[in-house]
Design a protein around this motif. Structure first.
Motif, mmCIF file in Angstrom:
data_model
loop_
_atom_site.group_PDB
_atom_site.id
_atom_site.type_symbol
_atom_site.label_atom_id
_atom_site.label_comp_id
_atom_site.label_asym_id
_atom_site.label_seq_id
_atom_site.Cartn_x
_atom_site.Cartn_y
_atom_site.Cartn_z
ATOM 1 N N LEU A 13 0.813 -1.220 0.000
ATOM 2 C CA LEU A 13 0.000 0.000 0.000
ATOM 3 C C LEU A 13 0.847 1.271 0.000
ATOM 4 O O LEU A 13 0.313 2.374 -0.004
ATOM 5 C CB LEU A 13 -0.923 0.003 1.214
ATOM 6 N N LEU A 71 2.592 2.421 2.425
ATOM 7 C CA LEU A 71 2.684 3.088 3.734
ATOM 8 C C LEU A 71 4.098 2.977 4.282
ATOM 9 O O LEU A 71 4.536 3.797 5.076
ATOM 10 C CB LEU A 71 1.690 2.465 4.712
ATOM 11 N N THR A 114 0.377 6.408 -1.171
ATOM 12 C CA THR A 114 -0.725 5.493 -0.876
ATOM 13 C C THR A 114 -1.998 5.849 -1.659
ATOM 14 O O THR A 114 -2.585 4.977 -2.303
ATOM 15 C CB THR A 114 -0.986 5.479 0.632
ATOM 16 N N PRO A 115 -2.437 7.111 -1.652
ATOM 17 C CA PRO A 115 -3.650 7.416 -2.418
ATOM 18 C C PRO A 115 -3.507 7.084 -3.908
ATOM 19 O O PRO A 115 -4.457 6.616 -4.532
ATOM 20 C CB PRO A 115 -3.833 8.919 -2.226
ATOM 21 N N VAL A 166 -3.953 3.401 -4.302
ATOM 22 C CA VAL A 166 -5.366 3.046 -4.181
ATOM 23 C C VAL A 166 -6.087 3.331 -5.501
ATOM 24 O O VAL A 166 -6.903 2.548 -5.969
ATOM 25 C CB VAL A 166 -6.005 3.836 -3.022
ATOM 26 N N ARG A 167 -5.733 4.440 -6.122
ATOM 27 C CA ARG A 167 -6.378 4.787 -7.397
ATOM 28 C C ARG A 167 -6.021 3.819 -8.523
ATOM 29 O O ARG A 167 -6.751 3.700 -9.496
ATOM 30 C CB ARG A 167 -6.009 6.223 -7.799
ATOM 31 N N SER A 187 -7.990 -1.969 0.563
ATOM 32 C CA SER A 187 -7.450 -2.710 1.701
ATOM 33 C C SER A 187 -8.465 -2.875 2.817
ATOM 34 O O SER A 187 -9.328 -2.032 3.028
ATOM 35 C CB SER A 187 -6.215 -2.009 2.238
ATOM 36 N N PRO A 194 -7.653 -3.247 6.508
ATOM 37 C CA PRO A 194 -6.475 -3.216 7.369
ATOM 38 C C PRO A 194 -6.617 -4.126 8.589
ATOM 39 O O PRO A 194 -7.713 -4.568 8.925
ATOM 40 C CB PRO A 194 -6.362 -1.750 7.802
ATOM 41 N N MET A 254 -16.973 6.133 2.258
ATOM 42 C CA MET A 254 -15.566 6.557 2.226
ATOM 43 C C MET A 254 -14.761 5.637 1.316
ATOM 44 O O MET A 254 -13.771 6.048 0.712
ATOM 45 C CB MET A 254 -14.949 6.530 3.631
ATOM 46 N N ALA A 289 -15.581 4.650 -1.448
ATOM 47 C CA ALA A 289 -15.723 5.118 -2.830
ATOM 48 C C ALA A 289 -15.085 6.484 -3.016
ATOM 49 O O ALA A 289 -15.388 7.189 -3.989
ATOM 50 C CB ALA A 289 -17.197 5.158 -3.212
ATOM 51 N N PHE A 290 -14.212 6.851 -2.104
ATOM 52 C CA PHE A 290 -13.645 8.205 -2.143
ATOM 53 C C PHE A 290 -12.968 8.513 -3.468
ATOM 54 O O PHE A 290 -13.010 9.638 -3.945
ATOM 55 C CB PHE A 290 -12.648 8.385 -0.992
ATOM 56 N N VAL A 291 -12.345 7.521 -4.065
ATOM 57 C CA VAL A 291 -11.605 7.790 -5.301
ATOM 58 C C VAL A 291 -12.528 7.865 -6.518
ATOM 59 O O VAL A 291 -12.077 8.152 -7.616
ATOM 60 C CB VAL A 291 -10.535 6.701 -5.566
ATOM 61 N N ARG A 292 -13.820 7.592 -6.329
ATOM 62 C CA ARG A 292 -14.736 7.587 -7.479
ATOM 63 C C ARG A 292 -15.569 8.856 -7.512
ATOM 64 O O ARG A 292 -15.790 9.502 -6.497
ATOM 65 C CB ARG A 292 -15.681 6.389 -7.376
ATOM 66 N N ARG A 319 -16.527 -1.513 2.620
ATOM 67 C CA ARG A 319 -15.799 -0.280 2.340
ATOM 68 C C ARG A 319 -14.725 -0.523 1.282
ATOM 69 O O ARG A 319 -14.560 0.270 0.348
ATOM 70 C CB ARG A 319 -15.179 0.223 3.653
#
Ligand SMILES: Nc1ncnc2c1ncn2[C@@H]1O[C@H](COP(=O)(O)OP(=O)(O)OP(=O)(O)O)[C@@H](O)[C@H]1O
Ligand SMILES: [Mg+2]
Lengths: 607, 246
Positions: B56, B58, B78-79, B82-83, B88, B90, B107, B109-112, B155
């Motif tokens: 990831l 991190l 990391t972001p 994820v994109r 993950s 965790p 949250m 779906a934050f990247v969408r 999530r």
């Protein structure tokens, strides 16, 4: 003359102003676990930008507010981008120190641009007051209440319904997890700093209008009040910060109503200390909230101290000892005397902050206690000056330790806040306890230094006296650090939970460190009192506390030789380069920033 | 450069990781084929969670490479990772405790940015995890451990990932929930999501995994198909050794 209702209204209005500062602090703390000591400086900048807008550009009120908010937000973004983001992977104390450095720099820049003299900041609103019940309320009161409530609502909607708002909340709760959802934490930090700065700047503008006066001393006061309100509401808790602010406003206002204006701040700081001791997570914290951060271990940059051979130390000591016999100017001796006095304070602070990990921001209070004790002993009770100074040291050791001891269970940032507050309380008690301290008039006619009946008036004798005292204190401290006790101190600093598990009684060791450190600082204050012959409640102020901290970081936290080298460097270099007095604080701020960024272990390394 | 099979979606190659002076991974190489469930087994402190953190972004390795779909992840934050399509779950769930269950899932779906499809996916999650339906407005922190695990999985799925990495998804769950979680992992995988999971419970994990690796104090000591490893006595030995060394 004023009714209770008036005091209530006043308290709520002032509380609204505090809330604008405290909400920003809470947002920042929530996202990055950082107390932003530069918040008050942004407030100051906001007030002065407002002054420029109102007085020079004649902007109408709504435009003034927008200009101030935007300009302050820009300052916040710059602070985040260039001051704090580079420190992301450094030790936890680094950003805290950086915000202190930034606040020095901003305050000094404002002072240099606008001069330290107060200015009037007219509110542009009609000067009428409406009767309500037994009190009155004016348009400015309504404006402040309106701005406060509108900001709170906007912030609520933003955090609740916008994507960025969600990212902020998620980051505040679990930074790593938020990153794993794809949240760009840098953007979150930026947003939070921008918002906090905009609110802080507007707050400064409104306060300036409320009192129709702005000056550079506003900055520290605003930071302190904001921090009080934030901690009372629970660090990182945004609604808590609003309620904490209103509560603080009311407590102050009623306190003033009963005891008088000079008690205003005393109530604020007493409230803080009470909350820190009884409910360090704030009044509204529930069990689920994170406890005060466990950050002693990585709080201070670990490093390998520079080894200085014994002969080099002896040679250096010898050179400084015989220096007055050489043809050096009076001015050099004077400068070095100041360095030795600051060195004693730095010895004290490097023990407390470096060796045992309690980063004190109120160390000047120990100077003040020592100075007042020694001055009063010699003046009122005719105690010989030498003994009086020792009395000052003992009083500082005892009283300083007693004052700080309720905060022994705090860690990290909270220790810094508590010590800052205690420093302010000491100065306010000195101001208000007139029967003993002579209050705002101060103490004059303090007898000069003397030893066994001989007055030390020549610079050479004063030089030797202060040098010897400092060397003796340094030797004692070096001894202490090498002993079993010193190792226990460091064990507590590095991991207080483990240290406790090994059966070390934390309170006892912290007390011992403060007793020793208090004595050194008290002696320094005592000597200073007899040198200056006049002291008052402002002689030993927060600026000196921060200067001492800069010295200690410059030398290397915990490093005895480093403390003295740092003191000589910070006192001496501005003299060598003949830097004008008004630029010095600016330089200290920049030094602190550069150190934190490029050499957090200091010149000689932390120990 | 890499010797992982060409169909590997995720590949770690000769990764060496340090925390300060302490080395946690020694030449770690792992590959996750497209569409597979790969399991990393190991005792306490063997470096499993650190492997997740490496994937990831991190934690960054001192040497070696991590590639996803052929491209290195090492230079990415990391972001950004994820994109690229990695979600993950965790260790210990790490929900946003003060946010509602609905907010937690969203949250993910934050990247969408496709609002309508996100709303549809939320409904889909509620059919996949029916119990969450009544809990949507509850504080996530007030859920039971099993329910929290469901939220964490929902999530993760909300980002429509190509791959999910999970750290000990069955830890601390009652036997009933353990079976449920394993079943769900299989379902998720059958919908085309590759899975990389870290587990301590070898027998459970090998039930659903295609391949497995055994990590012992930072070194892969055993690897192969789950079927073959299931009956391998060395698994037990590796474990005991691993926990003794810890
Ligand atoms: N942030 C860190 N800093 C220093 N050392 C760490 C850090 N995180 C983990 N370690 C150490 O690295 C080693 C591997 O840790 P890791 O969390 O990867 O193990 P794990 O296999 O997930 O263990 P567990 O089964 O207990 O979850 C441990 O010895 C641990 O103490
Ligand atoms: Mg783990």
């Amino acid at each position: 003359m004023s009714s209770w209702l008036d005091y209530t209204i006043n308290g709520l209005i002032v509380g609204n102003v505090y809330a604008l500062v405290a909400v920003g602090l809470a947002l920042i703390f929530g996202v990055s676990r950082l107390i932003n000591f530069a918040q008050g400086s942004i407030y100051l900048v906001g007030a002065y930008i407002g002054w420029v807008a109102v007085v020079q550009l004649h902007t109408p009120l709504p435009l003034t507010i927008i200009v101030v908010a935007v300009a302050a937000a820009l300052v916040g973004l710059i602070i985040e981008r260039f001051g704090l983001r580079p420190l992301q992977n450094s030790v936890r104390i680094a950003p805290l120190l950086a915000t202190i450095g930034i606040s020095f720099v901003l305050d000094q820049l404002v002072m240099l641009t606008f001069s330290p003299n107060p200015r009037a900041l007219p509110s542009q609103l009609p000067d009428v007051r409406f009767q309500i019940g037994g009190g009155t309320i004016g348009p400015l009161d309504l404006l402040i209440a309106g701005v406060g409530i509108t900001s709170a609502l906007l912030l609520f909607v933003f955090l609740r319904y916008s994507k960025l708002g969600w990212a902020i909340r998620a980051t505040a709760q679990d930074r790593d997890a938020a990153m794993q959802m794809g949240v760009d934490v840098n953007r979150v930090n930026q947003a939070v700093f921008g918002i906090a700065a905009a609110l802080g700047g507007v707050s400064g503008l409104l306060v300036g209008m409320y009192y129709n006066q702005i000056d550079t001393a506003m900055s520290l006061q605003a930071t302190l009040k904001g921090v009080v309100a934030e901690v009372v509401g629970g660090a990182g808790n945004v609604p808590g910060a609003v309620i904490g602010s209103l509560l603080l406003g009311l407590v102050e206002s009623y306190g003033v109503a009963v005891f008088g204006t000079s008690y205003r701040n005393l109530f604020a700081f007493l409230l803080l200390v009470v909350v820190l001791v009884l409910r360090p997570n704030g009044l509204f914290a529930s069990a689920r909230q994170a406890p005060p951060e466990p950050l002693t271990g990585t709080f201070i940059a670990p490093s390998r101290p520079v080894r200085i051979p014994r002969w080099a130390l002896l040679v250096a000591t010898g050179i400084f000892a015989v220096l007055p016999l050489l043809p050096v100017s009076f001015y050099v001796l004077q400068t070095l005397i100041n360095a030795w006095l600051l060195g004693m304070l730095a010895l004290s602070l490097t023990l407390v902050a470096g060796t045992i990990g309690q980063v004190s921001l109120g160390h000047a209070a120990l100077l003040a206690i020592g100075a007042y004790t020694s001055a009063l002993l010699s003046l009122t009770f005719s105690v010989p000056v030498g003994l009086a100074i020792i009395g000052g040291g003992l009083m500082s050791a005892a009283l300083g330790t007693a004052l700080i001891s309720p905060s022994f269970r705090l860690r990290g940032h909270y220790v810094s806040i508590a010590t800052l507050a205690i420093g302010e309380i000491v100065s306010l008690v000195i101001l208000n306890w007139e029967s003993v301290t002579r209050g705002p008039i101060g103490i004059s006619g303090i007898p000069p230094l003397s030893l066994a009946g001989y007055e030390l008036v020549s610079p050479i004798s004063i030089y030797w006296f202060s040098f010897i005292v400092m060397v003796v204190l340094a030797l004692l401290q070096g001894r202490l650090l090498g002993s079993h006790l010193g190792r226990s101190f460091r064990a507590i600093r590095d991991d207080d939970i483990a240290a406790r598990a090994y059966g070390l009684s934390l309170n006892r060791y912290k007390s011992l460190a403060f007793i020793f450190g208090g004595f050194a600082a008290g002696v320094s204050g005592g000597i200073a009192a007899h040198l200056y012959s006049y002291i008052n409640h402002e002689t030993f102020n927060t600026q000196q506390s921060i200067l001492a901290l800069t010295v200690v970081i410059l030398g290397g936290l915990g490093n005895v030789v480093g403390a003295i080298v740092g003191a000589v460097a910070l006192v001496g270099l501005p003299e060598v380069f003949r830097i004008a007095a008004e630029y010095r604080i600016l330089i200290y701020g920049i030094v602190l920033l550069l150190l934190v960024r490029f050499r957090p272990q200091g010149l000689l390394g932390t120990m | 450069m890499t010797n992982s099979p060409p169909d590997a979606l995720l590949a770690l190659t000769n990764v060496n990781t340090f925390y300060g002076q302490a080395q946690v991974h020694f030449d770690l190489s792992i590959s996750v084929p497209r569409g597979h469930i790969v399991c990393l087994l190991g005792g306490n402190a063997s470096g499993k969670s650190t492997t997740m953190k490496i994937i990831l972004g991190l934690v960054k390795p001192r040497s070696g490479d991590v590639t996803f779909d052929g491209a290195s992840l090492l230079g990415l934050s990391t972001p950004q990772i994820v994109r690229r399509g990695i979600a993950s779950v965790p260790e210990a769930r790490r929900l946003f405790a003060d946010m509602s269950v609905r907010e937690n899932i969203l949250m993910g779906a934050f990247v969408r940015n496709d609002r309508e499809a996100i709303a549809q996916d939320l409904d889909k999650m509620l059919t996949l995890f029916p119990k969450l339906g009544q809990r949507l407005s509850q504080r996530a922190g007030s859920l039971s451990g099993g329910e929290q695990q469901m939220v964490a999985m929902a999530r993760a799925l909300m980002s429509r990932p190509r791959m999910i990495v999970m750290d000990e998804p069955t830890m601390g769950l009652s036997p009933l929930y353990v079976d449920r979680v394993l079943e769900l992992i299989r379902t998720i995988n059958q919908e085309g999501v590759s899975v990389f999971m870290v587990e301590q419970n070898a027998s459970l994990a090998l039930e659903i995994a295609h391949e497995a690796y055994v990590l012992q104090t930072g070194k892969i000591v055993l690897s192969g198909s789950a079927r073959a490893l299931k009956d391998d006595p060395r698994i037990r030995d590796a474990y005991l050794g691993g926990s003794e060394a810890a």
